[in-house]
Motif scaffolding. Structure first.
Motif, mmCIF file in Angstrom:
data_model
loop_
_atom_site.group_PDB
_atom_site.id
_atom_site.type_symbol
_atom_site.label_atom_id
_atom_site.label_comp_id
_atom_site.label_asym_id
_atom_site.label_seq_id
_atom_site.Cartn_x
_atom_site.Cartn_y
_atom_site.Cartn_z
ATOM 1 N N VAL A 32 0.860 -1.194 0.000
ATOM 2 C CA VAL A 32 0.000 0.000 0.000
ATOM 3 C C VAL A 32 0.894 1.241 0.000
ATOM 4 O O VAL A 32 1.726 1.439 0.887
ATOM 5 N N LYS A 34 -0.285 4.511 -0.883
ATOM 6 C CA LYS A 34 -1.126 5.720 -1.005
ATOM 7 C C LYS A 34 -0.507 6.901 -0.249
ATOM 8 O O LYS A 34 0.450 6.715 0.525
ATOM 9 N N TYR A 38 2.892 7.153 2.244
ATOM 10 C CA TYR A 38 2.831 7.576 3.650
ATOM 11 C C TYR A 38 3.848 8.694 3.935
ATOM 12 O O TYR A 38 4.501 8.738 4.977
ATOM 13 N N LEU A 78 -8.155 1.384 -3.843
ATOM 14 C CA LEU A 78 -8.776 0.860 -2.618
ATOM 15 C C LEU A 78 -10.160 1.443 -2.355
ATOM 16 O O LEU A 78 -10.923 0.886 -1.579
ATOM 17 N N LYS A 121 -16.185 -5.120 -2.026
ATOM 18 C CA LYS A 121 -15.833 -4.771 -0.640
ATOM 19 C C LYS A 121 -16.994 -5.055 0.296
ATOM 20 O O LYS A 121 -18.133 -4.614 0.054
ATOM 21 N N HIS A 157 -12.119 -4.642 5.753
ATOM 22 C CA HIS A 157 -11.106 -3.862 6.474
ATOM 23 C C HIS A 157 -11.397 -3.919 7.970
ATOM 24 O O HIS A 157 -12.540 -3.793 8.382
ATOM 25 N N ASN A 191 -4.681 -5.575 7.124
ATOM 26 C CA ASN A 191 -3.796 -4.407 7.059
ATOM 27 C C ASN A 191 -2.510 -4.768 7.828
ATOM 28 O O ASN A 191 -2.319 -5.927 8.212
ATOM 29 N N SER A 192 -1.657 -3.799 8.089
ATOM 30 C CA SER A 192 -0.396 -4.099 8.789
ATOM 31 C C SER A 192 -0.631 -4.807 10.116
ATOM 32 O O SER A 192 0.018 -5.809 10.428
ATOM 33 N N ARG A 207 -2.726 -6.466 2.889
ATOM 34 C CA ARG A 207 -2.543 -5.089 2.402
ATOM 35 C C ARG A 207 -1.787 -4.224 3.414
ATOM 36 O O ARG A 207 -2.344 -3.280 3.978
ATOM 37 N N PRO A 208 -0.515 -4.494 3.667
ATOM 38 C CA PRO A 208 0.204 -3.654 4.627
ATOM 39 C C PRO A 208 0.636 -2.317 4.024
ATOM 40 O O PRO A 208 1.090 -2.254 2.881
ATOM 41 N N GLY A 209 0.494 -1.280 4.807
ATOM 42 C CA GLY A 209 1.032 0.019 4.459
ATOM 43 C C GLY A 209 2.079 0.388 5.500
ATOM 44 O O GLY A 209 3.288 0.248 5.282
ATOM 45 N N LEU A 210 1.623 0.761 6.675
ATOM 46 C CA LEU A 210 2.508 1.272 7.722
ATOM 47 C C LEU A 210 3.735 0.394 7.971
ATOM 48 O O LEU A 210 4.866 0.905 8.069
ATOM 49 N N TYR A 340 1.464 6.935 11.898
ATOM 50 C CA TYR A 340 0.926 7.215 10.555
ATOM 51 C C TYR A 340 1.046 8.710 10.213
ATOM 52 O O TYR A 340 1.421 9.080 9.103
HETATM 53 C C1 PLP Z 1 -4.529 2.353 4.055
HETATM 54 C C2 PLP Z 1 -5.168 1.030 3.893
HETATM 55 C C3 PLP Z 1 -4.473 -0.150 4.201
HETATM 56 C C4 PLP Z 1 -3.104 -0.151 4.849
HETATM 57 O O1 PLP Z 1 -3.269 0.047 6.224
HETATM 58 P P1 PLP Z 1 -2.017 0.006 7.233
HETATM 59 O O2 PLP Z 1 -2.639 0.105 8.571
HETATM 60 O O3 PLP Z 1 -1.180 1.185 6.894
HETATM 61 O O4 PLP Z 1 -1.317 -1.271 6.976
HETATM 62 C C5 PLP Z 1 -5.077 -1.358 3.928
HETATM 63 N N1 PLP Z 1 -6.325 -1.414 3.401
HETATM 64 C C6 PLP Z 1 -7.029 -0.311 3.115
HETATM 65 C C7 PLP Z 1 -8.400 -0.423 2.543
HETATM 66 C C8 PLP Z 1 -6.487 0.946 3.358
HETATM 67 O O5 PLP Z 1 -7.204 2.043 3.087
#
Ligand code: PLP
Length: 357
Positions: A32, A34, A38, A78, A121, A157, A191-192, A207-210, A340
């Motif tokens: 991720v 976006k 970050y 997303l 979703k 989510h 997510n993370s 779907r990890p971002g952080l 974040y």
């Molecule tokens: C931003 C986002 C993520 C990533 O979340 P983190 O907590 O940063 O890992 C995953 N899924 C969706 C739908 C998001 O909007």
């Protein structure tokens, strides 16, 4: 050049991606990226993400930026599209969409010539985007009726995956996993925080971002606790130093008053850089020459004040705001926010320096 620099460590990012893929096991990692990765800078981080199998972004503008930078992997929007005219661009640029409501389903139905990949979703309890679990069967049937769409599966989510003592994720997972999955469809939820804490939710795509950027979503823990490395170090320098006598004031509103004689350093760091202004004088620490010192008085647009007390330092000495041996998670907590925001809210003003190891 103003000495406030975001140092981006590509080797840390490469390590984190590989480490998260190991944790994910058979699930595939959607990186991720976006909000300008970050706040790390999409262009800066991309060279370290060539091994990513796919990417996730919030909107079509972000996806187009990735395509323009040469990204060939699948990219998922997303939040899907915000208007039906974006669908033609999705077809042209081979973007995968999330479909989270009836309106978006209708947009797809009206354009049978647009062949797209999509996730449906499901709202399993976050109550933000998605078809509610009780509408899922109907939504899936409506989706399946759209023969021009290649449905990848169901996504959801988590609302509380970062809270170890909260079992809400289990309720969400129970709702989500109870939904009958059409054959060939996949599940995508973590997510993370869920990737790091809830292995039973990894399913097919995570779907990890952080965590990718080497930050921990769990309060009281740092990236190192999860085998991750900080990607960003925000670094500045001391611009000047003065001695204050006991009782002398500093900064706007005279918000700091020296209780005893000591040294005060002025550093390049302000809310014009996206650093939080609403912090308590003395609560947030920066690192200078291996020691921690508090930010005092008010953060201004371009500068902040550091109380050195009796210690010596020199003009030009390096100041680590966070990163490199001074965990962003701790600084975020001192600032009354979450990691974040510490990186994502940085403006374009700090310079970027890319390092590799
Ligand atoms: C931003 C986002 C993520 C990533 O979340 P983190 O907590 O940063 O890992 C995953 N899924 C969706 C739908 C998001 O909007």
């Amino acid at each position: 050049m103003r000495p406030l620099v975001k140092v981006i460590d590509l080797s840390a990012l490469r390590h984190n991606l590989a480490h998260l893929q190991t944790i994910a096991g058979n699930a595939q990692v959607m990186a991720v990226i976006k909000a300008n990765a970050y706040g790390h800078g999409v262009e800066a981080v991309l060279p370290a993400l060539s091994e990513a199998k796919q990417f996730g972004v919030a909107c079509i503008e972000e996806a187009l930026e990735l395509r323009a930078l040469g990204v060939k992997q699948p990219i998922t929007l997303l939040e899907g599209v915000f208007s039906p005219d974006e669908l033609a661009v999705c077809v042209r640029e081979a973007l995968t969409v999330i479909v989270h409501n009836q309106t978006q389903l209708a947009w797809l139905a009206e354009q049978p010539q647009y062949h797209l990949s999509a996730w449906l979703k499901i709202d399993s309890g976050m109550s933000r985007l998605g078809f509610q679990a009780r509408e899922a069967a109907e939504a899936i049937a409506a989706a399946q009726a759209l023969k021009h769409i290649d449905w990848l599966g169901l996504a959801t989510h988590f609302a509380c995956a970062d809270e170890p003592d909260n079992d809400y994720s289990e309720q969400q997972w129970a709702q989500f996993s109870a939904i009958a999955l059409p054959s060939g469809w996949q599940r995508c939820a973590a997510n993370s925080a869920a990737l790091l804490r809830l292995p039973h939710t990894h399913a097919d795509v995570v779907r990890p971002g952080l965590a990718l950027y080497g930050m921990s979503p769990m309060a009281g823990t740092t990236a190192a606790d999860h085998g991750l490395r900080a990607v960003m170090t925000l670094r500045s320098k001391i611009l000047t130093i003065r001695t204050l006598q006991a009782g002398e004031y500093a900064g706007y509103g005279c918000a700091f008053r020296a209780s005893k004689t000591g040294r005060l350093a002025t550093i390049a760091l302000g809310y014009g850089d996206g650093f939080p202004r609403k912090i308590t004088s003395g609560a947030v620490f920066v690192r200078i020459n291996g020691q921690l010192y508090p930010l005092v008085g008010r953060v201004t647009m371009d500068m902040a004040l550091v109380w050195l007390g009796e210690d010596q330092a020199a003009v030009g000495d390096e100041v680590v705001i966070f990163g490199d041996g001074h965990a962003v998670e701790a600084v975020a907590e001192q600032a009354g926010t979450i990691p974040y925001t510490m990186t994502t809210m940085l403006t374009s003003r700090p310079h970027t320096e890319v390092v590799d190891g």
